[in-house]
Design a protein around this motif. Structure first.
Motif, mmCIF file in Angstrom:
data_model
loop_
_atom_site.group_PDB
_atom_site.id
_atom_site.type_symbol
_atom_site.label_atom_id
_atom_site.label_comp_id
_atom_site.label_asym_id
_atom_site.label_seq_id
_atom_site.Cartn_x
_atom_site.Cartn_y
_atom_site.Cartn_z
ATOM 1 N N GLU B 63 0.832 -1.215 0.000
ATOM 2 C CA GLU B 63 0.000 0.000 0.000
ATOM 3 C C GLU B 63 0.862 1.259 0.000
ATOM 4 O O GLU B 63 0.616 2.195 -0.757
ATOM 5 C CB GLU B 63 -0.868 0.020 1.276
ATOM 6 N N VAL B 64 1.868 1.253 0.853
ATOM 7 C CA VAL B 64 2.725 2.435 0.972
ATOM 8 C C VAL B 64 3.584 2.610 -0.281
ATOM 9 O O VAL B 64 3.646 3.684 -0.869
ATOM 10 C CB VAL B 64 3.618 2.322 2.231
ATOM 11 N N GLU B 65 4.228 1.529 -0.711
ATOM 12 C CA GLU B 65 5.184 1.665 -1.809
ATOM 13 C C GLU B 65 4.522 1.975 -3.148
ATOM 14 O O GLU B 65 5.079 2.680 -3.973
ATOM 15 C CB GLU B 65 6.010 0.390 -1.940
ATOM 16 N N TYR B 66 3.348 1.422 -3.359
ATOM 17 C CA TYR B 66 2.697 1.618 -4.656
ATOM 18 C C TYR B 66 1.546 2.614 -4.589
ATOM 19 O O TYR B 66 0.931 2.932 -5.604
ATOM 20 C CB TYR B 66 2.236 0.264 -5.224
ATOM 21 N N GLY B 67 1.262 3.074 -3.391
ATOM 22 C CA GLY B 67 0.230 4.097 -3.244
ATOM 23 C C GLY B 67 -1.135 3.638 -3.690
ATOM 24 O O GLY B 67 -1.938 4.423 -4.172
ATOM 25 N N ILE B 68 -1.391 2.348 -3.546
ATOM 26 C CA ILE B 68 -2.711 1.830 -3.929
ATOM 27 C C ILE B 68 -3.386 1.266 -2.675
ATOM 28 O O ILE B 68 -2.799 0.457 -1.977
ATOM 29 C CB ILE B 68 -2.578 0.765 -5.055
ATOM 30 N N PRO B 69 -4.598 1.714 -2.376
ATOM 31 C CA PRO B 69 -5.245 1.199 -1.167
ATOM 32 C C PRO B 69 -5.547 -0.298 -1.279
ATOM 33 O O PRO B 69 -6.027 -0.756 -2.313
ATOM 34 C CB PRO B 69 -6.563 1.989 -1.093
ATOM 35 N N ILE B 70 -5.219 -1.042 -0.254
ATOM 36 C CA ILE B 70 -5.611 -2.457 -0.180
ATOM 37 C C ILE B 70 -6.577 -2.541 0.990
ATOM 38 O O ILE B 70 -6.183 -2.446 2.152
ATOM 39 C CB ILE B 70 -4.385 -3.363 0.028
ATOM 40 N N ILE B 71 -7.846 -2.682 0.676
ATOM 41 C CA ILE B 71 -8.882 -2.517 1.689
ATOM 42 C C ILE B 71 -8.899 -3.665 2.696
ATOM 43 O O ILE B 71 -9.044 -3.455 3.878
ATOM 44 C CB ILE B 71 -10.278 -2.376 1.026
ATOM 45 N N ASN B 72 -8.773 -4.878 2.199
ATOM 46 C CA ASN B 72 -8.872 -6.033 3.091
ATOM 47 C C ASN B 72 -7.728 -7.013 2.913
ATOM 48 O O ASN B 72 -7.269 -7.232 1.794
ATOM 49 C CB ASN B 72 -10.173 -6.801 2.819
ATOM 50 N N LYS B 73 -7.313 -7.597 4.033
ATOM 51 C CA LYS B 73 -6.394 -8.728 3.991
ATOM 52 C C LYS B 73 -7.175 -9.881 4.614
ATOM 53 O O LYS B 73 -7.675 -9.753 5.737
ATOM 54 C CB LYS B 73 -5.124 -8.455 4.794
ATOM 55 N N ARG B 74 -7.293 -10.953 3.874
ATOM 56 C CA ARG B 74 -8.180 -12.027 4.326
ATOM 57 C C ARG B 74 -7.534 -13.394 4.175
ATOM 58 O O ARG B 74 -6.552 -13.546 3.462
ATOM 59 C CB ARG B 74 -9.476 -12.010 3.484
ATOM 60 N N ILE B 75 -8.183 -14.359 4.785
ATOM 61 C CA ILE B 75 -7.710 -15.745 4.682
ATOM 62 C C ILE B 75 -8.902 -16.622 4.303
ATOM 63 O O ILE B 75 -10.016 -16.398 4.768
ATOM 64 C CB ILE B 75 -7.128 -16.215 6.038
ATOM 65 N N SER B 76 -8.643 -17.589 3.433
ATOM 66 C CA SER B 76 -9.682 -18.583 3.184
ATOM 67 C C SER B 76 -9.083 -19.956 3.447
ATOM 68 O O SER B 76 -7.897 -20.176 3.200
ATOM 69 C CB SER B 76 -10.205 -18.483 1.749
ATOM 70 N N VAL B 77 -9.882 -20.834 3.981
ATOM 71 C CA VAL B 77 -9.377 -22.173 4.322
ATOM 72 C C VAL B 77 -10.257 -23.259 3.708
ATOM 73 O O VAL B 77 -11.364 -22.982 3.217
ATOM 74 C CB VAL B 77 -9.298 -22.382 5.863
ATOM 75 N N THR B 78 -9.749 -24.482 3.728
ATOM 76 C CA THR B 78 -10.503 -25.645 3.238
ATOM 77 C C THR B 78 -11.836 -25.723 3.992
ATOM 78 O O THR B 78 -11.870 -25.481 5.199
ATOM 79 C CB THR B 78 -9.705 -26.936 3.525
ATOM 80 N N PRO B 79 -12.925 -26.067 3.298
ATOM 81 C CA PRO B 79 -14.206 -26.157 3.993
ATOM 82 C C PRO B 79 -14.105 -26.986 5.282
ATOM 83 O O PRO B 79 -13.651 -28.129 5.262
ATOM 84 C CB PRO B 79 -15.126 -26.828 2.969
ATOM 85 N N ASN B 109 -8.915 -9.076 8.175
ATOM 86 C CA ASN B 109 -10.273 -8.557 8.267
ATOM 87 C C ASN B 109 -11.321 -9.663 8.396
ATOM 88 O O ASN B 109 -12.310 -9.511 9.101
ATOM 89 C CB ASN B 109 -10.600 -7.695 7.055
ATOM 90 N N PHE B 110 -11.102 -10.747 7.649
ATOM 91 C CA PHE B 110 -12.050 -11.867 7.713
ATOM 92 C C PHE B 110 -11.334 -13.178 7.439
ATOM 93 O O PHE B 110 -10.290 -13.200 6.798
ATOM 94 C CB PHE B 110 -13.166 -11.713 6.660
ATOM 95 N N ILE B 111 -11.948 -14.260 7.900
ATOM 96 C CA ILE B 111 -11.462 -15.594 7.541
ATOM 97 C C ILE B 111 -12.659 -16.392 7.030
ATOM 98 O O ILE B 111 -13.688 -16.480 7.691
ATOM 99 C CB ILE B 111 -10.731 -16.268 8.728
ATOM 100 N N GLY B 112 -12.539 -16.908 5.822
ATOM 101 C CA GLY B 112 -13.662 -17.624 5.215
ATOM 102 C C GLY B 112 -13.345 -19.101 5.095
ATOM 103 O O GLY B 112 -12.173 -19.483 5.018
ATOM 104 N N GLY B 113 -14.376 -19.910 5.075
ATOM 105 C CA GLY B 113 -14.157 -21.342 4.907
ATOM 106 C C GLY B 113 -14.883 -22.195 5.936
ATOM 107 O O GLY B 113 -14.724 -23.407 5.961
ATOM 108 N N PHE B 114 -15.689 -21.540 6.778
ATOM 109 C CA PHE B 114 -16.555 -22.347 7.646
ATOM 110 C C PHE B 114 -17.697 -22.810 6.733
ATOM 111 O O PHE B 114 -18.796 -22.277 6.741
ATOM 112 C CB PHE B 114 -17.045 -21.537 8.845
ATOM 113 N N SER B 115 -17.355 -23.789 5.904
ATOM 114 C CA SER B 115 -18.202 -24.092 4.748
ATOM 115 C C SER B 115 -18.491 -25.581 4.618
ATOM 116 O O SER B 115 -17.770 -26.421 5.156
ATOM 117 C CB SER B 115 -17.498 -23.627 3.471
ATOM 118 N N ALA B 116 -19.542 -25.862 3.867
ATOM 119 C CA ALA B 116 -19.886 -27.236 3.526
ATOM 120 C C ALA B 116 -20.311 -27.280 2.069
ATOM 121 O O ALA B 116 -20.953 -26.352 1.581
ATOM 122 C CB ALA B 116 -21.022 -27.732 4.424
ATOM 123 N N LEU B 117 -19.913 -28.355 1.391
ATOM 124 C CA LEU B 117 -20.298 -28.530 -0.017
ATOM 125 C C LEU B 117 -21.263 -29.704 -0.080
ATOM 126 O O LEU B 117 -20.863 -30.847 0.064
ATOM 127 C CB LEU B 117 -19.054 -28.803 -0.875
#
Lengths: 89, 447
Positions: B63-79, B109-117
């Motif tokens: 964000e600082v070096e390229y001057g572009i806002p990165i709104i969220n840092k997130r993680i996704s995991v195996t369902p 900001n968030f973690i996704g993957g509390f999931s079922a297929l």
């Protein structure tokens, strides 16, 4: 590393002097410069070369922010790649 | 130094809300499976906090070096339904708590993957996970959930559809915010970096960086330059703009992946609105020439937009993935909210729009008294659109207890606020209560 420094704001005495003095102090070389007045706004772009081991980017950004406030302009610095990436394949 | 191009880039970032919406690290938890859930949770916590240790820091650096806002840092995991299936726990709240704790520790900001297929049926862990959802959504802060109930290849699991109607209703009784963190999918994708529906598919690498870029404001601005021109000029303009925006995502993703020592996955170019002025997908449609979003012509304009965004994006980066297209969440888009408030946009029209955009009925507040079967039926309709059209559809409807049509509900932040929308009052209960499986469509038999 190459970076583009942009200075935008209301035209007044001492903007170029202020910015280049700051860069000289930091031993940052200016390799290209372009300056115009657009819609009454002073617009300057500089390509600069920063020795990575000498200058920490976060600190530099903060100092330029402060300098901008003193000079009444907005100064931003971004690494050059972002401009290349967006317009070139 | 090409000053015109520099000016254009700066303008996009400063005035048109161009941003990297998210850097999402996908992490496989398959090697954390253990029949003892305490051991499994410990492994999960260790793996996530080790792999993503520098994620937030690297995001900030870029964000600082390229001057572009990165709104969220997130993680996704195996369902988690797959990961937790080996344990004999009665519910999976413990797993959700572990994810929440890891996310908080890392500052993401968030973690996704509390999931079922469950598109074709339930395995041991699926129903346990689904039934844990109301509590998980109410008692964790950063955990996002998703359930895939249908696909073009396998049809629609109507038992799961009925179950999800009930779950959404139960979750809404705990808090009006719970359902903002859950999505019900048909044809869910395995590399989606966007929440609430992100999870790390089992076919993915161990760890991967996916990037989501946005920029409805940039597209709208570009279209302001071609007022009155033929519609193919509109398509071409969107395509070119999408190209530039995606290039930036490709750059940011490549750098992030390199610095984190993780392979780079995909760029998802999705025009994702925010409540900020000038960051609206609805306003792009209006710029194309509609007085207000929701009127006749909206579906055609959205189809054009969605397709042109994909075409521009595909050329711009090594791998496009995720959902790539246009999102139409109601509460997050100032133009959509205005459309609903003026009576121009309703659920029926939104449903039609989901047939041609990249997702589905998203962030739609409905009266708290809406029956579970009606919610299930809305899910079934969306899933049918996805199944038949070979596309992802998602449902994130939010029954708001104590509120009715005409009321407004405030979610805050990027989630915005939503007018409570009318649903059809006639019952769908008898159909939903049948359960079973809607067979896969004839055109799924391609082998």
């Amino acid at each position: 590393m190459k970076a583009i420094l942009t200075t935008i704001g209301k035209d007044q005495v001492g903007i170029i002097a202020g910015v280049s003095h700051f860069l000289a102090e930091k031993k940052i070389n200016i390799s290209d410069v372009s300056q115009t007045i657009m819609n009454g706004y002073f617009t300057m772009m500089m390509m600069v070369e920063i020795q990575e081991e000498q200058t920490e980017f976060t600190t530099l950004t903060r100092q330029l922010d402060e300098l901008g406030k003193q000079l009444g302009v907005e100064i931003k610095i971004r690494r050059e790649e972002i401009y290349d990436a967006m317009h070139q394949l | 130094m090409e000053t015109e191009k520099i000016k254009e880039t700066i303008h996009m970032i400063s005035d048109e809300n161009l941003d990297v919406r998210t850097i999402t690290m996908g992490i496989s938890l398959l090697d954390c499976i253990d029949s003892d859930s305490t051991v499994a949770c410990e492994k999960i916590y260790q793996k996530i906090t080790t792999k993503a240790k520098h994620l937030v820091e690297v995001g900030r650096q870029i964000e600082v070096e390229y001057g572009i806002p990165i709104i969220n840092k997130r993680i996704s995991v195996t369902p988690i339904a797959i990961i937790a299936a080996a344990s004999s726990d009665k519910d999976y709240f413990k797993y959700a708590k572990t994810l929440d704790k890891a996310a908080k520790n890392l500052g993401v900001n968030f973690i996704g993957g509390f999931s079922a297929l469950v598109q074709k049926g339930y395995q041991t862990g699926d129903l346990k996970l689904i039934r844990s959802l109301p509590r998980v959504l109410a008692e964790t802060d950063l955990v996002c959930a998703s359930v895939n109930i249908g696909s073009t290849r396998s049809g629609i699991n109507m038992d799961a559809v009925a179950e999800m109607g009930k779950i959404i209703k139960q979750a809404s009784e705990r808090s009006f915010m719970t359902n903002t963190k859950m999505v019900v999918f048909c044809n869910a994708v395995e590399d989606n970096p966007f929440m609430a529906g992100a999870f790390h598919g089992v076919g993915e690498r161990d760890t991967v960086i996916n990037v989501g870029v946005s920029g409805p404001g940039v597209v709208k601005h570009a279209l302001e330059e071609v007022k009155g021109e033929p519609i193919d000029v509109v398509a071409e303009t969107i395509k070119k703009t999408a190209f530039k925006v995606t290039r930036m995502g490709q750059l940011v993703g490549t750098i992030a992946a390199e610095r984190l020592g993780v392979p780079f996955g995909i760029v998802d170019l999705s025009l994702a609105p925010t409540p900020a002025v000038g960051d609206s997908v609805a306003q792009i449609l209006e710029e194309i020439g509609l007085e207000q979003v929701g009127t006749h012509g909206t579906t055609a304009a959205l189809a054009l937009l969605n397709d042109a965004v994909k075409k521009g994006g595909i050329m711009a980066c090594s791998q496009v993935g995720g959902l790539s297209g246009a999102f139409i969440p109601v509460s997050e888009d100032a133009g959509m909210i205005a459309g609903v408030n003026s009576g121009s946009l309703n659920i029926e029209k939104l449903e039609a729009m989901t047939a041609v955009c990249s997702v589905g009925l998203d962030m739609i507040a409905v009266p708290g008294k809406t029956p579970a079967e009606t919610i299930a039926a809305m899910i079934a309709d969306e899933a049918a659109i996805g199944m038949i059209n070979n596309k992802t559809t998602a449902v994130r409807v939010l029954p708001i207890q104590g509120k009715d049509v005409g009321d407004t509900v405030e979610f805050g932040g990027l989630l915005g606020h939503a007018p409570v929308m009318a649903v059809n009052a006639a019952s769908s209960a008898a159909m939903i209560q049948r359960g079973g499986l809607i067979p896969a469509p004839i055109h799924s038999f391609k082998n």
